[in-house]
Design a protein around this motif. Structure first.
Motif, PDB file in Angstrom:
ATOM      1  N   CYS A  56       0.835  -1.202   0.000  1.00 29.52           N
ATOM      2  CA  CYS A  56       0.000   0.000   0.000  1.00 29.52           C
ATOM      3  C   CYS A  56       0.868   1.249   0.000  1.00 29.52           C
ATOM      4  N   THR A  57       0.232   2.357  -0.268  1.00 27.60           N
ATOM      5  CA  THR A  57       0.915   3.646  -0.271  1.00 27.60           C
ATOM      6  C   THR A  57       0.888   4.255   1.134  1.00 27.60           C
ATOM      7  N   ASP A  58       1.678   5.303   1.323  1.00 28.77           N
ATOM      8  CA  ASP A  58       1.641   6.041   2.593  1.00 28.77           C
ATOM      9  C   ASP A  58       0.254   6.626   2.832  1.00 28.77           C
ATOM     10  N   ALA A  59      -0.417   7.032   1.757  1.00 26.17           N
ATOM     11  CA  ALA A  59      -1.768   7.596   1.895  1.00 26.17           C
ATOM     12  C   ALA A  59      -2.725   6.561   2.489  1.00 26.17           C
ATOM     13  N   PHE A  60      -2.658   5.317   2.003  1.00 20.45           N
ATOM     14  CA  PHE A  60      -3.518   4.267   2.556  1.00 20.45           C
ATOM     15  C   PHE A  60      -3.152   3.983   4.005  1.00 20.45           C
ATOM     16  N   LYS A  61      -1.860   3.917   4.290  1.00 20.92           N
ATOM     17  CA  LYS A  61      -1.402   3.681   5.667  1.00 20.92           C
ATOM     18  C   LYS A  61      -1.962   4.748   6.595  1.00 20.92           C
ATOM     19  N   GLY A  62      -1.909   6.002   6.166  1.00 21.94           N
ATOM     20  CA  GLY A  62      -2.448   7.094   6.977  1.00 21.94           C
ATOM     21  C   GLY A  62      -3.933   6.942   7.233  1.00 21.94           C
ATOM     22  N   MET A  63      -4.692   6.543   6.199  1.00 18.66           N
ATOM     23  CA  MET A  63      -6.134   6.334   6.381  1.00 18.66           C
ATOM     24  C   MET A  63      -6.405   5.194   7.354  1.00 18.66           C
ATOM     25  N   ALA A  64      -5.662   4.095   7.229  1.00 20.38           N
ATOM     26  CA  ALA A  64      -5.856   2.941   8.125  1.00 20.38           C
ATOM     27  C   ALA A  64      -5.565   3.327   9.570  1.00 20.38           C
ATOM     28  N   GLU A  65      -4.514   4.095   9.784  1.00 24.04           N
ATOM     29  CA  GLU A  65      -4.176   4.538  11.138  1.00 24.04           C
ATOM     30  C   GLU A  65      -5.213   5.517  11.671  1.00 24.04           C
ATOM     31  N   THR A  66      -5.724   6.393  10.816  1.00 22.30           N
ATOM     32  CA  THR A  66      -6.725   7.379  11.236  1.00 22.30           C
ATOM     33  C   THR A  66      -8.002   6.714  11.731  1.00 22.30           C
ATOM     34  N   VAL A  67      -8.422   5.642  11.047  1.00 25.66           N
ATOM     35  CA  VAL A  67      -9.659   4.968  11.458  1.00 25.66           C
ATOM     36  C   VAL A  67      -9.421   3.935  12.552  1.00 25.66           C
ATOM     37  N   GLY A  68      -8.164   3.756  12.975  1.00 22.31           N
ATOM     38  CA  GLY A  68      -7.869   2.903  14.117  1.00 22.31           C
ATOM     39  C   GLY A  68      -7.698   1.427  13.825  1.00 22.31           C
ATOM     40  N   CYS A  69      -7.270   1.065  12.622  1.00 26.37           N
ATOM     41  CA  CYS A  69      -7.026  -0.352  12.318  1.00 26.37           C
ATOM     42  C   CYS A  69      -5.962  -0.896  13.267  1.00 26.37           C
ATOM     43  N   LYS A  70      -6.227  -2.032  13.848  1.00 24.98           N
ATOM     44  CA  LYS A  70      -5.298  -2.655  14.800  1.00 24.98           C
ATOM     45  C   LYS A  70      -4.732  -3.935  14.200  1.00 24.98           C
ATOM     46  N   GLY A  71      -3.519  -4.291  14.622  1.00 25.18           N
ATOM     47  CA  GLY A  71      -2.906  -5.548  14.216  1.00 25.18           C
ATOM     48  C   GLY A  71      -2.256  -5.524  12.841  1.00 25.18           C
ATOM     49  N   TRP A  72      -2.137  -4.370  12.240  1.00 25.39           N
ATOM     50  CA  TRP A  72      -1.496  -4.263  10.934  1.00 25.39           C
ATOM     51  C   TRP A  72      -0.043  -3.858  11.122  1.00 25.39           C
ATOM     52  N   ARG A  73       0.845  -4.421  10.309  1.00 24.22           N
ATOM     53  CA  ARG A  73       2.256  -4.050  10.352  1.00 24.22           C
ATOM     54  C   ARG A  73       2.629  -3.466   8.997  1.00 24.22           C
ATOM     55  N   PHE A  74       3.281  -2.335   9.009  1.00 25.82           N
ATOM     56  CA  PHE A  74       3.696  -1.664   7.777  1.00 25.82           C
ATOM     57  C   PHE A  74       5.217  -1.622   7.730  1.00 25.82           C
ATOM     58  N   ASP A  75       5.791  -2.116   6.634  1.00 25.33           N
ATOM     59  CA  ASP A  75       7.237  -2.048   6.407  1.00 25.33           C
ATOM     60  C   ASP A  75       7.483  -1.061   5.282  1.00 25.33           C
ATOM     61  N   GLU A  76       8.532  -0.293   5.420  1.00 26.65           N
ATOM     62  CA  GLU A  76       8.832   0.711   4.401  1.00 26.65           C
ATOM     63  C   GLU A  76       9.370   0.059   3.127  1.00 26.65           C
ATOM     64  N   ILE A  77       8.909   0.576   2.003  1.00 28.67           N
ATOM     65  CA  ILE A  77       9.343   0.104   0.687  1.00 28.67           C
ATOM     66  C   ILE A  77       9.751   1.321  -0.136  1.00 28.67           C
ATOM     67  N   THR A  78      10.865   1.219  -0.822  1.00 29.03           N
ATOM     68  CA  THR A  78      11.338   2.285  -1.694  1.00 29.03           C
ATOM     69  C   THR A  78      10.513   2.290  -2.981  1.00 29.03           C
ATOM     70  N   VAL A  79      10.286   3.468  -3.518  1.00 27.11           N
ATOM     71  CA  VAL A  79       9.616   3.592  -4.815  1.00 27.11           C
ATOM     72  C   VAL A  79      10.657   4.075  -5.822  1.00 27.11           C
ATOM     73  N   THR A  80      10.870   3.268  -6.855  1.00 28.64           N
ATOM     74  CA  THR A  80      11.814   3.610  -7.910  1.00 28.64           C
ATOM     75  C   THR A  80      11.093   4.475  -8.943  1.00 28.64           C
ATOM     76  N   ASP A  81      11.600   5.666  -9.155  1.00 30.33           N
ATOM     77  CA  ASP A  81      10.961   6.576 -10.123  1.00 30.33           C
ATOM     78  C   ASP A  81      11.463   6.215 -11.515  1.00 30.33           C
ATOM     79  N   ASP A  82      10.731   5.345 -12.189  1.00 33.11           N
ATOM     80  CA  ASP A  82      11.145   4.848 -13.498  1.00 33.11           C
ATOM     81  C   ASP A  82      10.359   5.440 -14.651  1.00 33.11           C
ATOM     82  N   ARG A  83       9.642   6.515 -14.399  1.00 33.32           N
ATOM     83  CA  ARG A  83       8.839   7.139 -15.470  1.00 33.32           C
ATOM     84  C   ARG A  83       9.683   8.027 -16.336  1.00 33.32           C
TER      85      ARG A  83
END
Length: 83
Positions: A56-83
């Motif tokens: 997921c994106t940081d935006a989705f992570k923020g929404m999940a945290e805002t609504v109080g989702c519990k038990g989820w683990r988020f690991d950071e992933i690099t985004v390669t700008d290949d455009r």
């Protein structure tokens, strides 16, 4: 859930693992994980096609945290700008 072939295979370690029954599955190993921006597009959350990992994106992570989702683990992933 949408599926996307998103991993930057030059920067991500994809490891095949064998199950007890002789079949195989892929895992994403180590901290060097990267997805290709061109393959993510405007998606907020998806499942990758190689390891079936939910990504997921940081935006989705923020929404999940805002609504109080519990038990989820988020690991950071690099985004390669290949455009």
């Amino acid at each position: 859930m949408a599926r996307r072939d998103c991993w930057d295979q030059d920067r991500t370690r994809i490891v095949p693992r064998e199950r007890g029954d002789g079949s195989y599955f892929n895992t994403i190993s180590g901290s060097g994980r990267a997805v290709l921006r061109s393959r993510v597009g405007d998606a907020l959350i998806w499942r990758d096609t190689l390891a079936k990992t939910v990504v997921c994106t940081d935006a989705f992570k923020g929404m999940a945290e805002t609504v109080g989702c519990k038990g989820w683990r988020f690991d950071e992933i690099t985004v390669t700008d290949d455009r």
